[in-house]
Design a protein around this motif. Sequence first.
Motif, PDB file in Angstrom:
ATOM      1  N   GLY A  75      -6.996  -8.049  -1.497  1.00  0.00           N
ATOM      2  CA  GLY A  75      -7.348  -7.872  -2.895  1.00  0.00           C
ATOM      3  C   GLY A  75      -6.268  -8.250  -3.882  1.00  0.00           C
ATOM      4  O   GLY A  75      -6.396  -7.982  -5.086  1.00  0.00           O
ATOM      5  N   TYR A  76      -5.191  -8.882  -3.392  1.00  0.00           N
ATOM      6  CA  TYR A  76      -4.105  -9.326  -4.269  1.00  0.00           C
ATOM      7  C   TYR A  76      -4.216 -10.837  -4.483  1.00  0.00           C
ATOM      8  O   TYR A  76      -4.909 -11.546  -3.758  1.00  0.00           O
ATOM      9  N   LYS A  77      -3.481 -11.305  -5.462  1.00  0.00           N
ATOM     10  CA  LYS A  77      -3.388 -12.731  -5.741  1.00  0.00           C
ATOM     11  C   LYS A  77      -1.933 -13.153  -5.573  1.00  0.00           C
ATOM     12  O   LYS A  77      -1.025 -12.411  -5.926  1.00  0.00           O
ATOM     13  N   LYS A 135      -3.547  -3.495  -7.388  1.00  0.00           N
ATOM     14  CA  LYS A 135      -4.016  -4.855  -7.131  1.00  0.00           C
ATOM     15  C   LYS A 135      -3.663  -5.736  -8.331  1.00  0.00           C
ATOM     16  O   LYS A 135      -3.869  -5.357  -9.472  1.00  0.00           O
ATOM     17  N   HIS A 190       0.824  -1.200   0.000  1.00  0.00           N
ATOM     18  CA  HIS A 190       0.000   0.000   0.000  1.00  0.00           C
ATOM     19  C   HIS A 190       0.866   1.261   0.000  1.00  0.00           C
ATOM     20  O   HIS A 190       0.583   2.229  -0.715  1.00  0.00           O
TER      21      HIS A 190
END
Length: 234
Positions: A173-175, A145, A139
């Motif tokens: 919200g990330y992979k 993202k 962040h």
Amino acid sequence: PTPITMGAVLDLTGQLSSFGQFCQQGLQLAVDVVNGYGGFTVNGQKYSIKTDIVDGQTNPTTSVAATRTLLQQGVKFLFGPDTDATAFQMLAVLKNSGVLQFAGGAADQTLIGHAGYRTVFGVITPNPAWEGSVVTLLHKLDIPKGTIAILYPNDTAGQAVGPQFRKILAKAGYKASVFLFPGTTTDFRTVVSRAKAVHPVAILDGYSAQWGLPIAQATVQLKAAPAIIGVDQT
């Protein structure tokens, strides 16, 4: 002062030798400082510290054997393991032993305070805490993202961080795409090329300078990601 022995099982050789060597230097520095001040006093009795450091060779079997030897010698204070690779095997030997153990790994700290492990103390941030701090860093760096490629050696720690990171990053919200490589790897351009194929917004590199630095270099050379996040001393 009456000398007491601080035993230590450190990975001075093997895949994680960089950790063990740093831990050895840090432990010896601490002992030198304490003894330099004349030792320490408990209930009116003055003590000094001497060390008995054994090489666990980044090998669970060797580390367990070294731990058993130190216990047979009557050691009541033990530093180690210094990495996750041998953590749970060593703790199994020390369970209910009454030995004051100072664990340098992260995975084993999940057992601290549980039955049989009341005398185990941690000296490093537990895995969930530092893994969560990666989200804060993403962040701060304004990383959009997307997919975070995680490059770790295929050992106990590497196999454990994948599922943990997936949960933590998913909540933010990330992979996460995890790429495990053999600890003997020297061709990191190939490893990074595999990661580049998923178009990562950032690459999180392996937890030792032995791997982290060449991964970072390959990432820059191949323009594999706009950000590289190093772990530990990398």
